[in-house]
Design an enzyme around this catalytic site. Structure first.
Site, PDB file in Angstrom:
ATOM      1  N   ASP A 266      -1.802  -3.611  -6.461  1.00 13.91           N
ATOM      2  CA  ASP A 266      -1.703  -4.532  -5.331  1.00 13.91           C
ATOM      3  C   ASP A 266      -1.242  -5.900  -5.810  1.00 13.91           C
ATOM      4  O   ASP A 266      -2.037  -6.719  -6.264  1.00 13.91           O
ATOM      5  CB  ASP A 266      -3.078  -4.644  -4.642  1.00 13.91           C
ATOM      6  CG  ASP A 266      -3.050  -5.593  -3.449  1.00 13.91           C
ATOM      7  OD1 ASP A 266      -1.945  -5.968  -3.009  1.00 13.91           O
ATOM      8  OD2 ASP A 266      -4.148  -5.940  -2.954  1.00 13.91           O
ATOM      9  N   LYS A 273      -0.057 -12.426  -4.708  1.00 16.41           N
ATOM     10  CA  LYS A 273      -1.263 -12.945  -5.354  1.00 16.41           C
ATOM     11  C   LYS A 273      -0.883 -13.853  -6.516  1.00 16.41           C
ATOM     12  O   LYS A 273       0.181 -13.694  -7.106  1.00 16.41           O
ATOM     13  CB  LYS A 273      -2.076 -11.770  -5.921  1.00 16.41           C
ATOM     14  CG  LYS A 273      -2.763 -10.912  -4.895  1.00 16.41           C
ATOM     15  CD  LYS A 273      -3.584  -9.826  -5.578  1.00 16.41           C
ATOM     16  CE  LYS A 273      -4.241  -8.905  -4.559  1.00 16.41           C
ATOM     17  NZ  LYS A 273      -5.197  -9.604  -3.671  1.00 16.41           N
ATOM     18  N   ARG A 347      -6.314  -2.144   4.665  1.00 14.78           N
ATOM     19  CA  ARG A 347      -6.672  -1.716   6.029  1.00 14.78           C
ATOM     20  C   ARG A 347      -5.504  -1.003   6.700  1.00 14.78           C
ATOM     21  O   ARG A 347      -5.696  -0.139   7.550  1.00 14.78           O
ATOM     22  CB  ARG A 347      -7.168  -2.924   6.835  1.00 14.78           C
ATOM     23  CG  ARG A 347      -6.150  -4.003   7.067  1.00 14.78           C
ATOM     24  CD  ARG A 347      -6.773  -5.364   7.401  1.00 14.78           C
ATOM     25  NE  ARG A 347      -7.355  -6.025   6.228  1.00 14.78           N
ATOM     26  CZ  ARG A 347      -7.995  -7.187   6.262  1.00 14.78           C
ATOM     27  NH1 ARG A 347      -8.147  -7.833   7.418  1.00 14.78           N
ATOM     28  NH2 ARG A 347      -8.483  -7.714   5.155  1.00 14.78           N
TER      29      ARG A 347
HETATM   30  N1  BES Z   1      -7.309  -5.444  -3.042  1.00 16.07           N
HETATM   31  C1  BES Z   1      -7.619  -6.670  -2.439  1.00 16.07           C
HETATM   32  C2  BES Z   1      -9.104  -6.996  -2.446  1.00 16.07           C
HETATM   33  C3  BES Z   1      -9.752  -7.205  -3.786  1.00 16.07           C
HETATM   34  C4  BES Z   1      -9.940  -8.466  -4.299  1.00 16.07           C
HETATM   35  C5  BES Z   1     -10.233  -6.125  -4.499  1.00 16.07           C
HETATM   36  C6  BES Z   1     -10.557  -8.649  -5.513  1.00 16.07           C
HETATM   37  C7  BES Z   1     -10.860  -6.314  -5.721  1.00 16.07           C
HETATM   38  C8  BES Z   1     -11.031  -7.578  -6.226  1.00 16.07           C
HETATM   39  C9  BES Z   1      -7.141  -6.664  -0.985  1.00 16.07           C
HETATM   40  O1  BES Z   1      -6.026  -5.908  -0.725  1.00 16.07           O
HETATM   41  C10 BES Z   1      -6.803  -8.072  -0.640  1.00 16.07           C
HETATM   42  O2  BES Z   1      -5.888  -8.579  -1.215  1.00 16.07           O
HETATM   43  N2  BES Z   1      -7.535  -8.649   0.302  1.00 16.07           N
HETATM   44  C11 BES Z   1      -7.315  -9.975   0.707  1.00 16.07           C
HETATM   45  C12 BES Z   1      -7.350 -10.016   2.198  1.00 16.07           C
HETATM   46  C13 BES Z   1      -6.884 -11.300   2.804  1.00 16.07           C
HETATM   47  C14 BES Z   1      -5.391 -11.485   2.583  1.00 16.07           C
HETATM   48  C15 BES Z   1      -7.194 -11.294   4.290  1.00 16.07           C
HETATM   49  C16 BES Z   1      -8.402 -10.839   0.105  1.00 16.07           C
HETATM   50  O3  BES Z   1      -9.539 -10.382   0.011  1.00 16.07           O
HETATM   51  O4  BES Z   1      -8.101 -11.958  -0.288  1.00 16.07           O
HETATM   52 ZN    ZN Z   2      -5.686  -4.339  -2.022  1.00 16.64          ZN
HETATM   53 MN    MN Z   3      -4.222  -6.986  -1.070  1.00 17.57          MN
END
Ligand code: BES
Ligand code: ZN
Ligand code: MN
Length: 495
Positions: A266, A273, A347
């Protein structure tokens, strides 16, 4: 790679060379075999000198003990008697395994002078040994002490319940095998483990009698999985959806459904990110890994239940063909989604997997696991996963299984006040809420795709990877969820 230490149970034994493990509690409990391993009571002298009081999981290491047939005696602390439940014995096995390192021969004297170990206790100690023996050293071309774990150790667990314990060992090995599989998948880097390779791991469960189908991009297009496919379109590696069916129950019984987020990497996509820590996102398939691991356990121990496992496998990459913030996609349910942040991709993968699962299998319940939000880490840290559910009974069953396996969860609130935070101006919903309650708005999003089916979402972002070190796990990928799901099925669907 999973290491398999050899473990045998024996009703009696003579202490020979190698390591003798004897137990000693804060309450005065001692191994009944202490006299055999240590006829001159050297360990008692050593305990006094070292001020060893038998505290839980404390160890005392005595080399070349005078008058003992053993090369080394390890005394392990039992703490107080009332704290010795199932998880205690699993942890004890792990602690023993970690302490003896790469010794060749280990004899564990498990019966206490005033309390014989049950077969369950013996099997739990064995499970702890197997879980702790795990190493991820695939890419170490020079093996060190650290990587050279107890793979070649022969453990003899001496206890009067040995015969029955032997029969329980198969189930323990099944559990350890499933956990090792999940840990391997989480630890594996994304250049090696793409969606296609991950799907092949699912396919391999066919050997255990699991029926496995792999859906390709074409089939998912036909089904209208626009949300999942929107995430996948930025990667040159095509997505897969793996459907695994274990039919160990009665023919007419509705299956339990396990659904996993399998984002093999991801980057965040176009909403990228930051660089720091991004490498951890190779573990963004921890939910899918737990589902495969659990299916592996259920099939290995021939569980008397019908269980279907579905995992959505994609890579989230930025690319000329990647989806953009503002894009609107149509999910398999027909509901439209405005993608305001391409990093909220989990999601989008899960919503099509959940809808497909419910539509095709009409399951008794659906449980999805996902490394879904950073927000759940902020809320709960690394010792509890977040539990979200539309069904109090299911939530209670899962919580109980979590406590029993020490894969604990904390229930989080849901409700219409949170649900409305993902309403969108331009589509049926948007894929992010506001600044607050990020883990909850993610759960509300999923809830829109499960209908009336009892459903639970377990956010494992804090527990599946970057794991806290325990007696039974030193690996980055923890295999969290495998034992939990196995226990949930065992306690609620196999009787
Ligand atoms: N895979 C990430 C969540 C995650 C963060 C898993 C840290 C393990 C460790 C997920 O896809 C993500 O990026 N979520 C975002 C959502 C936001 C953009 C609404 C997040 O949590 O920042
Ligand atoms: Zn993710
Ligand atoms: Mn993500």
């Amino acid at each position: 790679m999973p290491m398999k230490p050899e473990i045998i149970f024996s009703r009696t034994a003579k202490q020979s060379s190698g390591v003798a493990v004897i137990l000693s509690g804060a309450d005065g409990a001692v191994s009944a075999g202490a006299g055999i391993a240590d006829p001159q009571e050297v360990s008692k002298k050593a305990a006094k000198i070292a001020d060893f009081k038998g505290k839980e999981m404390a160890t005392l290491d005595i080399l070349a003990p005078a008058g003992s047939p053993a090369d080394r005696i390890v005394v392990v602390g039992l703490g107080e008697a009332d704290a010795r439940g199932e998880q205690f014995w699993i942890r004890l096995g792990g602690q023993i395994c970690g302490t003896v390192k790469s010794a060749k021969k280990v004899t564990i004297w498990l019966d206490l002078a005033d309390a014989k170990a049950t077969a369950e206790i013996a099997a739990n100690v064995a499970l702890g040994i197997m879980l702790r023996a795990y190493r991820f050293d695939t890419y170490k071309t020079r093996k060190s002490d650290e990587t050279d774990g107890p793979g070649n150790v022969r453990f003899t667990i001496v206890c009067s319940a040995a015969t029955t314990a032997k029969r329980l060992l198969g189930d323990a090995a099944a559990v350890a095998g499933g956990v090792a599989l999940a840990r391997d998948l989480v630890n594996e880097p994304a250049n090696i483990l793409g969606p296609v390779e991950f799907a092949a791991k699912a396919k391999a469960l066919a050997e255990l009698g699991v029926k496995v189908e792999i859906l390709t991009e074409r089939e998912m297009k036909k089904l209208g999985m626009g949300a999942l496919l929107g995430v996948a379109q930025g990667s040159v590696r095509p997505p897969r959806l793996a459907v695994m069916q274990w039919s160990g129950g009665k023919a007419k019984e509705k299956p339990v459904a396990l659904i996993g987020k399998g984002v093999v990497f991801d980057t965040g996509g176009i909403s990228m990110k930051p660089a720091s820590g991004m490498e951890d996102m190779k573990g963004d398939m921890g939910g899918a890994a737990a589902v495969i691991g659990a299916m592996h356990v259920l099939a290995s121990r021939k569980a008397k239940a019908n269980v279907v496992g579905i995992i959505g496998l994609v890579e989230n990459m930025p690319d000329g063909n990647a989806q953009r913030p503002g894009d609107i996609v149509t999910s398999m349910s027909g509901q439209t989604i405005e993608v305001l942040n391409t990093d909220a991709e989990g999601r989008l993968v899960l919503c099509d997997a959940l809808w497909y699962c419910n539509d095709r299998f009409k399951p008794a319940c659906m449980i999805n696991l996902a490394t879904l939000t950073g927000a759940i880490l902020v809320a709960l840290g690394k010792n509890h996963a977040g539990l979200f559910s539309n069904d109090d009974g299911l939530a209670a069953q899962l919580s109980a299984a979590g406590i029993a396996t020490a894969e604990t969860m904390w229930r989080m609130p849901m409700g219409p006040e949170y649900d409305k935070l993902i309403d969108s101006k331009n589509a049926d919903m948007k894929n992010i809420g506001g600044r607050y309650a990020g883990a909850i708005t993610a759960a509300q999003f999923l809830k829109r795709f499960v209908g009336e089916t009892p459903w639970a979402h377990i956010d494992v972002a804090g527990t599946a990877m970057g794991s806290v070190s325990t007696e039974i796990n030193k690996s980055w990928g923890s295999g969290y969820g495998v034992r939990l799901l196995d226990r949930f099925v065992r306690d609620n669907y196999e009787r």
